[in-house]
Write an enzyme that holds these catalytic residues in place. Structure first.
Site, short mmCIF file in Angstrom:
data_model
loop_
_atom_site.label_atom_id
_atom_site.label_comp_id
_atom_site.label_asym_id
_atom_site.label_seq_id
_atom_site.Cartn_x
_atom_site.Cartn_y
_atom_site.Cartn_z
N PHE A 1 3.50 6.48 2.16
CA PHE A 1 4.59 7.20 1.50
C PHE A 1 4.11 8.18 0.44
O PHE A 1 4.92 8.91 -0.14
CB PHE A 1 5.54 6.19 0.84
CG PHE A 1 5.98 5.11 1.79
CD1 PHE A 1 6.96 5.35 2.74
CD2 PHE A 1 5.38 3.86 1.77
CE1 PHE A 1 7.34 4.37 3.63
CE2 PHE A 1 5.77 2.86 2.66
CZ PHE A 1 6.75 3.12 3.59
N PRO B 1 0.81 -1.22 0.00
CA PRO B 1 0.00 0.00 0.00
C PRO B 1 0.85 1.27 0.00
O PRO B 1 1.85 1.36 0.71
CB PRO B 1 -0.81 -0.13 1.29
CG PRO B 1 -0.91 -1.59 1.52
CD PRO B 1 0.41 -2.15 1.06
N CYS B 2 0.41 2.27 -0.79
CA CYS B 2 1.20 3.49 -0.94
C CYS B 2 0.88 4.60 0.05
O CYS B 2 1.69 5.52 0.19
CB CYS B 2 1.06 4.02 -2.36
SG CYS B 2 -0.62 4.56 -2.79
N PRO B 3 -0.29 4.62 0.75
CA PRO B 3 -0.60 5.78 1.60
C PRO B 3 0.49 6.17 2.59
O PRO B 3 0.68 7.37 2.84
CB PRO B 3 -1.88 5.34 2.33
CG PRO B 3 -2.55 4.43 1.36
CD PRO B 3 -1.41 3.66 0.71
#
Length: 404
Positions: free
Chosen positions: A98, A94-96
């Site tokens: 960063f 998951p990117c949230p």
């Protein structure tokens, strides 16, 4: 090079955080046989199961799982895989934690799954590892120590592929538009090959761009579907189509690519195509980015809302999927906003395929010429022709950053 790996059958893979299947499609097209796909979102899991036949896999190995809990449950036994026999472990964690668009809490964010991913590497001990994330992981100095800790843990048993041979640049920024996707979408990719294989001559080379179907723009990508949508609504629909062609197909825009699609999260409202700057870019291409249209196949298409808008037609989920590089045959499950978020959060299949093929060439070097024939590889270009992508070059929408 040394003897190839597992040359008697297809290369195998396990993917975590599989989402709607963008990476799974790409790796399948690159020649990998999925042993299992793990995903926690029920709508995305339903999408994967709906398309299981396109991945040549049994639905029972598409698992709705919380990765943190799954890693603690005896993974090798559950997946019926012996430690060390898997060819590739891949994941778009998951990117949230960063993302520039978020709070950038990094390892302090409870959504950070890098530790679980690395635990899975330890347990499965695959021959290769591929990790994908937003470029925000690289662009902020605040994550430097965290990036170093990831590299240190992996490098105990893996050789991490460096960019242009520079070990300080172990994450590659890859732009989707270089691989036939009509969208910017810079992503950070890390690839690691097990040290015992590297010692036998198996080396990974980064793909730079795809020769076939390169530089595909929004106009060419959407022309057929936009014409089909508009022509169903008589004279007014044909007028809308002509206006769209005039904008998107102009000399200035004919080969333009879209800004990065933004999937968003369940915590934030309905679907649209991104922040203000992205909406302006879509407007230049004749698209109203204030929302997402209903797909005609749903029987809910309202031409006044979806097509006959002052700023131009809105995109359907299917058209957003085209912009993301999904095949036309791929079907998405869930309500419209859930389907759009699956598309917007996906890893473009053609980019995943490019990296997958490069990994396949590393594991089976005798197949290198065959699997890489449509790509230009880093080792084939002089230094002055290599892409010079700085970590802070892009803002959260994928646009080149404007200096202050």
């Amino acid at each position: 090079m040394g003897a190839s790996v597992g040359s008697g059958g297809p290369l195998t893979s396990v993917e975590i955080c599989a989402g709607a299947g963008g990476q799974a499609i790409g790796l399948h097209d690159a020649g990998f046989k999925h042993k299992a796909l793990l995903e926690i979102d029920p709508d995305a899991v339903a999408t994967l199961r709906k398309n299981a036949d396109q991945l040549d896999m049994d639905e029972e190995w598409i698992l709705e799982e919380d990765l943190k809990k799954f890693v603690n449950g005896g993974v090798c036994t559950r997946l019926n895989i012996k430690r060390g026999e898997l060819d590739l472990l891949a994941g778009g964690v998951p990117c949230p934690p960063f993302s520039i668009a978020g709070k950038q809490l990094g390892e302090e964010d409870d959504r950070d799954l890098f530790p679980a991913m690395l635990d899975l590497v330890d347990e499965l001990f695959p021959r290769a590892v591929m990790i994908e994330n937003v470029r925000g992981l690289l662009g902020s100095p605040k994550f430097s120590a965290y990036r170093t800790s990831i590299l240190k843990r992996l490098s105990a048993q893996y050789h991490v592929a460096a960019v242009e041979g520079d070990i300080s640049r172990t994450w590659r920024i890859m732009e989707a538009k270089d691989f036939g996707v009509p969208q910017l979408r810079p992503r950070a990719i890390l690839v690691a090959i097990r040290k015992d294989l590297v010692e036998r001559g198996h080396s990974f080379i980064w793909p730079v761009y795809r020769i076939k179907d390169g530089n595909r723009g929004v106009y060419d990508a959407l022309f057929d579907s936009m014409k089909d949508r508009c022509y169903k609504h008589g004279k007014e629909g044909k007028r809308v189509f002509r206006e769209w062609v005039k904008k998107a197909g102009s000399e200035a825009n004919r080969h333009a690519v879209a800004p990065t699609l933004v999937g968003g999260s369940k915590k934030h409202g309905g679907a649209d195509l991104g922040p203000t700057r992205a909406k302006r870019a879509w407007a230049e291409l004749g698209i109203d980015a204030m929302g997402v249209a209903n797909d005609p196949d749903d029987g809910k298409c309202d031409p006044e809302r979806d097509l006959f808008r002052e700023a131009g037609p809105m995109l359907t989920v299917k058209q957003a999927a085209i912009i993301q590089g999904f095949p036309d045959s791929w079907e998405f499950s869930g309500r419209k906003t859930a389907r759009y978020r699956q598309v917007g959060n996906a890893f473009p299949p053609p980019v995943a395929e490019a990296v997958g093929r490069a990994i396949r060439a590393a594991l089976r070097p005798e197949q290198q010429d065959e699997v890489l024939r449509n790509y230009v590889m880093e080792d084939s270009l002089p230094a002055e022709e290599l892409p010079d992508i700085q970590l802070d070059m892009f803002d959260s929408t994928g646009f080149e950053a404007v200096p202050a």
